[in-house]
Structure formats: structure tokens, C-alpha cells
Design a protein around this motif. Structure first.
Motif, mmCIF file in Angstrom:
data_model
loop_
_atom_site.group_PDB
_atom_site.id
_atom_site.type_symbol
_atom_site.label_atom_id
_atom_site.label_comp_id
_atom_site.label_asym_id
_atom_site.label_seq_id
_atom_site.Cartn_x
_atom_site.Cartn_y
_atom_site.Cartn_z
ATOM 1 N N LEU A 148 0.897 -1.095 0.024
ATOM 2 C CA LEU A 148 -0.053 0.088 -0.052
ATOM 3 C C LEU A 148 0.871 1.330 0.064
ATOM 4 C CD1 LEU A 148 -2.800 -1.210 2.655
ATOM 5 C CD2 LEU A 148 -2.725 -0.981 0.019
ATOM 6 N N MET A 149 1.897 1.221 0.866
ATOM 7 C CA MET A 149 2.664 2.432 0.836
ATOM 8 C C MET A 149 3.559 2.702 -0.547
ATOM 9 S SD MET A 149 2.102 3.525 3.673
ATOM 10 C CE MET A 149 3.012 5.195 3.782
ATOM 11 N N LEU A 150 3.384 1.673 -1.258
ATOM 12 C CA LEU A 150 4.264 2.002 -2.729
ATOM 13 C C LEU A 150 3.532 2.260 -3.645
ATOM 14 C CD1 LEU A 150 6.264 -1.403 -3.070
ATOM 15 C CD2 LEU A 150 7.103 0.883 -2.471
ATOM 16 N N MET A 151 1.941 2.405 -3.501
ATOM 17 C CA MET A 151 0.952 2.886 -4.171
ATOM 18 C C MET A 151 0.787 4.410 -4.018
ATOM 19 S SD MET A 151 -1.974 0.125 -3.732
ATOM 20 C CE MET A 151 -3.005 0.567 -4.951
ATOM 21 N N GLN A 152 0.698 5.127 -5.193
ATOM 22 C CA GLN A 152 0.674 6.658 -5.026
ATOM 23 C C GLN A 152 -0.653 7.193 -4.549
ATOM 24 O OE1 GLN A 152 3.249 8.474 -5.419
ATOM 25 N NE2 GLN A 152 4.287 6.460 -6.048
ATOM 26 N N GLY A 153 -0.789 8.244 -3.856
ATOM 27 C CA GLY A 153 -2.214 8.856 -3.543
ATOM 28 C C GLY A 153 -2.043 9.429 -2.112
ATOM 29 N N GLN A 154 -2.934 9.956 -1.500
ATOM 30 C CA GLN A 154 -2.883 10.540 -0.272
ATOM 31 C C GLN A 154 -4.025 9.853 0.832
ATOM 32 O OE1 GLN A 154 -3.683 14.735 -1.128
ATOM 33 N NE2 GLN A 154 -1.417 15.284 -0.860
ATOM 34 N N SER A 155 -4.922 9.171 0.156
ATOM 35 C CA SER A 155 -5.861 8.925 0.971
ATOM 36 C C SER A 155 -6.188 7.310 0.632
ATOM 37 C CB SER A 155 -7.127 9.885 0.904
ATOM 38 O OG SER A 155 -7.556 9.591 -0.284
ATOM 39 N N ALA A 156 -7.092 6.672 1.493
ATOM 40 C CA ALA A 156 -7.640 5.226 1.268
ATOM 41 C C ALA A 156 -8.612 5.452 0.096
ATOM 42 C CB ALA A 156 -8.502 4.785 2.434
#
Length: 657
Positions: free
Chosen positions: A39-47
């Protein structure tokens, strides 16, 4: 090809394709687990950013429907739905930082969660209870060289005496403006009036939330308290010219609505200590929403309304997940009231609606063969409604709402789900009270004798997710409706929502994820398409579609992911929709727009998002065909409006300390 024949052929083609592609396999529930490192490797700021990147998953937001069962979206947190009706599920997930998620479970065809049984697909977020840092986010927005602080939020978690408390504070502000040019034409097509309008919409919202939870050896308890205050302003400044007389006039209209909402929800789920196989689940919610709206034209008050909505819900359920049938039974009770005090053009109106609703239910889930699953649920609804607008009305209703879903899962990543369901749409209390739309000066009357819309629906859903980046989800449905809601004449000179007869609606939803490595490493195309059609026998003009139906909706996204950043472009193709009022046919058309975005991880905790909505000026067209008495009579005039708006740019920065 005849309309009905086309849909029969399309339905059979779907079945043949799915059967030809599927092969036998061991019974296996489709689920993919993303651990925290992934999950931490995926881009974005939120769920919410993560969920929108899941191949083959179609996010379903929560609703403001009264009660609990029908309002739940298809994303759960620790196996429980979010008891928050002050905000949508999408907004709550947008405020949930990625670092607070330990595991994300994805169920694409079937799932074990009774709280979301109406959904085929579900995502369950398991929170990281060891993460106790404070997360923050700040967002700025600008349209037409008008910069503004769009969002400021803080979220922190602390543990006290075995309880985990999550506190969230957020403040939002939005501003959106446009310019409209419109003309009015006679029956012969001669223009007799022209006008220009400057439109402004501004919204300010303050939200405070506290979610407290505790885990026991046999279950969990969660308490959710929310408070929200908002103010919405809508302004219309119009300059109108009479082409026949050359006269000009100016009109200034203000709409201001203030709202205060608060809610308290309790969710308790625990296995019985006497019979270990059975599990109790008790959920309760208390909500109160108070609003005050006012409209004035050139300083003269035209519409004032105070309204209060109250909701009380209690749901008790018992489930045995260890049994081969996974039986569940329970009862949901809700008591809901709406009171509205309206003053319009010097006239006073008091309207209210009160509803008592009992919904006992029972369900089973059975795996049979090596790759089949049957889910069946029967819900009975016993409700009593008392309402008053221009007259007093009382009604008692009893409905049985079966749901049957059969799923076949194959080892090559292909699954099929066949569904049969009876729906009883919940009445919208807003239709019981008067309202005013200053956009087109429509004054809608309340209808105290409104009955709920009913329908039988048969559906087929096809899902393919053999590879991590390849995914296809398609859903086809046919729906037969009774007591269809349409705009009807209620009394002489008054109109509103009423029951207008029967209708048939057909739909197809397609979500497709395709890797585009041949074009650019780490890239993919994401396509989302919706098709809708309907048949309704209008007593005024005969066969037509139902109001507000959008025939085609198409969104195409190109996305490129890398180690520290991601960027993409989204094309939203133009749409059109129709609405049929007693004396008017309304058409709204949008043109294709393009959005671009950039997501950038500056370091382990600091993330930057930049988004540009509408690369070029946006454009909407409004067409109104007006009739002398009603749509079956003489044509009176035509209104054409062209609305243009500037691009909107937003920039958000998030981190933790």
C-alpha cells in the motif's frame, strides 16, 4: 432490431461467453490482500485514492437513505460499515491517510460480510492499531484567478485505557463560478429576449468527528460521534433585454442555506459466550439535521424555509458463520420525522412527514459443488407513514423484498453472478415539502400522498481478474418498475413528484483495466462506461424515457505509475439527459472535458497532489421547450442557454508528525 429482441440477444450472448470461458475449479472466494508495504508503494494521499486504483473494482458510495441497510457503501473498515451520514463514504475515505491502513482485502465476486450483503463486490480495510501519529492535509484551489484555501484537516489517534480514539477536524471551502448566455424564442423561432448571467456558488463546511473503539476477546465495540456546520451561498446576477421593446433590466438573486447536523452511532459485534458459533451484531444511530434556507430577488424575500430531519435507527442481527448455511436473521427498526416551515411570496405552509418502519430479515449463504455459491435473503417491510402538506395523508404498507444471488467462480479468474431482486425504493422526504429552484424559477409543491417506487430486477454480472493489471467487470440488468416517480400536476397551477404508472429500465455497466506497457512502462488504460434506456407510457405524449436518464456515460483514463510519482489524464465524454415537467421538456447537454493530475511522493511521509479539472473552458447547454397548458397542448416558447466555466486547479500537500 426490435427493442426487446436486442436486450434478449445481448443477455444470451453474455451468458454464452461466460459459460464458454469458465472452467471447473476448487471452491475459492475471490480476494486479494494488499499488505502495508504494498500500500505504501501505491501513489495517492488517502484510502479513497487507493480504492480507485483497484483493477476490476467498482466503488459504490454511501447514501443518505434513512435506516442502515440501504445506506451502506461497499467499503468497510475492520469489517464494519461507517456510521457517518454527515459525510459520504467517499469523503470519509478521502480523509483517511494511507499509513493508517494495515491490510486492504478485495472481494470481487462474493464476500462474508452480512453488513454489505446488497453488494457483490466489497473492500475491507483493516486499520493499523500501532499507528498513532497525527496526519495533516492542506489544499488550495483556484478558478478564474480566484485562489482559495480549499481544505485543512487534522487526524490523530490515541489509546486510553484500552480504547482507541480517532479525532478528526476538517474545514472545507469551495468556490465555483460560470457565465451563462441565454435566449428565448417564439413558436416561429424568432428571438424575443436575451440575457447574460453571472453565477457564483460558494460553500463552507466545518466537521468534527470522534470515533472510539475497543477490541475484546470475542468482539468489538465502536462509537461514532459527528458534528457538522455548513453554509452554502448561490448568487445569480442577470442582465435581461427585451428585443421587442428594447427595455433592459437587472435581477440579483441570492440563495443562502445554513445547516447544522449531529449524529451518534454505536456498533457492537460479539460472539455469544454460551453458543460459540453464533454472533450478535447490534447497531444504533441517532441523527438530527437542522437547516435554514432563504432566497431573495432584488432585496425582496421570496422564499424562506426552516426544516428539521430526525432519524432513530436500531438494528439487531444474529449470524452463524461456522454453519454450512451461514444463517443470519434480525430486525431493523427506524423512526424518522421531517418538519418544514415555509414562507413563499407571502404565503405560509407547514408540512411534515413521520415514518415508522420495521424490517425483519433472514438470509443464508451456501457453497455447493466445487465452485458455486448461493446467497438468499428475504426482508419484510412493515411501515406506517403520516404526512401533511396541503392535506393530511396516512398509509400503511407491507412489502416482501427477496434477494437471490448465484455465483460461479472458475480457476482462470472468471466469475459469473446471477441476481434476482425486488426493490422498494425509499421515499425522499424532500418530495413531501415545497421547494424553489432559482436556476429556472421552478416552484415545486409538496406531495403528501406519495407512494414508494417498486421494481423487480434481474441481473447478470461478469468478472475477469486473472492478472494483477488486467480486469473486466460487466453488469447487465433489466428492471420492471411500478409507481414510477415523475413530475406530475398535483392541483391546478401546482406540480411536484407523483406516482405516474409503470416503466421498464435497461442498463449495462462496464469497467475495464488494460495495461499499456507497449506505450509506456508502468502505464494502463482504465475505462468506465454506463448505458441506460427506459420505456415509460406518458399519458400526455405516449412512449418516452424516464426523467433524468443519461443514455451514455463514458470515462477513459490513462495512468502512469512510477516509484515516486504517478500522473494521468482523464477524458469525460459528453452526456445528455432529459426531464419532463407538466408544461416543459428540459434537455441538458455537456461536452467532452479533459482532466490531468500528478501524484508525487516527496519523501516517506510528505505527498503532493496537483489536479487540473477541465483543460479548456467547460461548456453546458440547456434547452427548454415550454407549452401553454401542458406537453400535450400548444407549444409556447423555447429557451436556450449556454453556460461556460473556467478550469479549476487544485494542489494538496499531506504529511504526518
Amino acid at each position: 432490431m426490435h427493442f426487446h429482441t436486442f436486450w434478449r440477444v445481448l443477455f444470451v450472448v453474455f451468458l454464452l461467453v461466460s459459460v464458454s470461458l469458465e472452467v471447473s475449479a476448487q471452491s475459492e472466494q475471490v480476494s486479494r490482500r494488499y499488505n502495508k508495504a504494498e500500500l505504501m508503494l501505491m501513489q495517492g494521499q488517502s484510502a479513497h485514492d487507493l480504492i480507485m486504483q483497484i483493477p476490476g473494482f467498482k466503488f459504490v458510495d454511501s447514501t443518505e437513505e434513512r435506516g442502515l441497510s440501504n445506506a451502506v457503501g461497499n467499503v468497510l473498515v475492520d469489517g464494519l460499515p461507517l456510521l457517518n451520514k454527515s459525510q459520504t463514504l467517499g469523503r470519509v475515505l478521502s480523509d483517511m491517510p494511507i499509513n493508517q491502513i494495515l491490510i486492504m482485502e478485495v472481494y470481487l465476486t462474493s464476500h462474508p460480510f452480512a453488513a454489505a450483503s446488497q453488494h457483490t463486490q466489497v473492500v475491507n480495510l483493516i486499520r493499523d492499531e500501532t499507528e498513532h501519529k497525527v496526519n495533516w492535509r492542506i489544499k488550495g484551489v483556484s478558478q478564474d484567478n480566484q485562489p482559495k484555501l480549499g481544505n485543512l484537516s487534522l487526524q490523530g489517534t490515541v489509546q486510553l485505557q484500552g480504547w482507541e480514539h480517532q479525532l478528526q477536524l476538517s474545514k472545507d471551502a469551495s468556490r465555483w463560478g460560470s457565465e451563462i448566455n441565454f435566449s428565448e424564442y417564439t413558436l416561429e423561432g424568432t428571438p424575443y429576449s436575451e440575457a447574460q448571467e453571472e453565477y457564483l456558488e460558494a460553500m463552507r463546511t466545518t466537521q468534527v468527528g470522534l470515533v472510539s473503539g475497543k477490541r475484546y476477546s470475542h468482539g468489538t465495540v465502536q462509537i461514532n460521534a459527528q458534528w457538522q456546520k455548513s453554509r452554502e451561498y448561490i448568487g445569480y446576477q442577470r442582465y435581461k433585454t427585451d428585443l421587442n421593446e428594447g427595455a433592459q433590466n437587472q435581477e440579483l438573486i441570492h440563495d443562502i442555506t445554513t445547516n447544522k447536523a449531529r449524529s451518534l452511532g454505536v456498533d457492537w459485534q460479539q460472539a455469544s459466550e454460551i453458543v460459540q458459533k453464533w454472533q450478535w451484531h447490534i447497531t444504533g444511530l441517532i441523527r438530527e439535521d437542522n437547516s435554514h434556507g432563504m432566497s431573495d430577488a432584488d432585496g425582496v424575500s421570496t422564499f424562506v424555509q426552516k426544516r428539521q430531519l430526525r432519524e432513530r435507527v436500531l438494528k439487531l442481527a444474529r449470524q452463524n458463520t461456522a454453519s454450512a448455511f451461514s444463517p443470519e436473521y434480525g430486525l431493523e427498526y427506524s423512526y424518522n420525522t421531517l418538519e418544514a416551515n415555509t414562507r413563499q411570496n407571502g404565503e405560509h405552509n407547514l408540512a411534515w412527514a413521520r415514518e415508522n418502519r420495521y424490517e425483519p430479515f433472514a438470509s443464508i449463504r451456501l457453497n455447493f459443488g466445487s465452485n458455486w455459491q448461493l446467497y438468499g435473503k428475504l426482508t419484510a417491510e412493515f411501515s406506517s407513514l403520516t404526512s401533511y402538506s396541503d392535506s393530511h395523508f396516512e398509509a400503511s404498507n407491507q412489502y416482501f423484498k427477496p434477494l437471490i444471488r448465484v455465483t460461479h467462480q472458475a480457476q482462470n479468474g472468471i466469475s459469473s453472478t446471477f441476481g434476482l431482486q425486488r426493490r422498494i425504493e425509499q421515499l425522499n422526504f424532500d418530495d413531501f415539502i415545497p421547494s424553489l429552484d432559482n436556476n429556472f424559477n421552478r416552484a415545486q409543491s409538496g406531495n403528501s400522498a406519495l407512494a414508494p417506487e417498486q421494481s423487480w430486477e434481474v441481473s447478470y454480472e461478469f468478472n475477469y481478474s486473472a492478472l494483477p493489471t488486467w480486469a473486466l467487470n460487466a453488469r447487465l440488468f433489466l428492471q420492471h418498475q411500478r409507481d414510477t416517480h415523475e413530475f406530475v400536476e398535483l392541483a391546478e397551477g401546482a406540480w411536484g413528484i407523483g406516482n405516474a404508472g409503470t416503466a421498464k429500465e435497461y442498463g449495462l455497466d462496464v469497467d475495464l483495466n488494460i495495461p499499456a506497457e507497449a506505450l509506456l512502462e508502468g502505464s494502463q488504460f482504465n475505462l468506465s462506461y454506463e448505458y441506460r434506456d427506459a420505456q415509460f407510457d406518458d399519458p400526455l405524449i405516449g412512449h418516452r424515457v424516464t426523467s433524468w436518464l443519461v443514455p451514455h456515460t463514458l470515462e477513459l483514463e490513462f495512468r502512469k505509475d512510477a516509484d515516486a510519482y504517478a500522473w494521468g489524464m482523464v477524458a469525460n465524454f459528453g452526456t445528455r439527459k432529459l426531464a419532463f415537467y407538466p408544461d416543459e421538456v428540459y434537455r441538458e447537454t455537456t461536452r467532452t472535458t479533459f482532466d490531468v493530475y500528478l501524484e508525487w511522493s516527496l519523501n516517506d511521509t510528505l505527498k503532493l497532489n496537483v489536479e487540473l479539472e477541465t483543460l479548456t473552458d467547460g461548456k453546458l447547454r440547456y434547452d427548454r421547450d415550454l407549452y401553454v397548458l401542458n406537453r400535450s397542448g400548444e407549444f409556447d416558447s423555447r429557451y436556450i442557454g449556454i453556460e461556460r466555466f473556467k478550469p479549476l486547479i487544485s494542489m494538496s500537500l499531506s504529511g504526518q508528525f
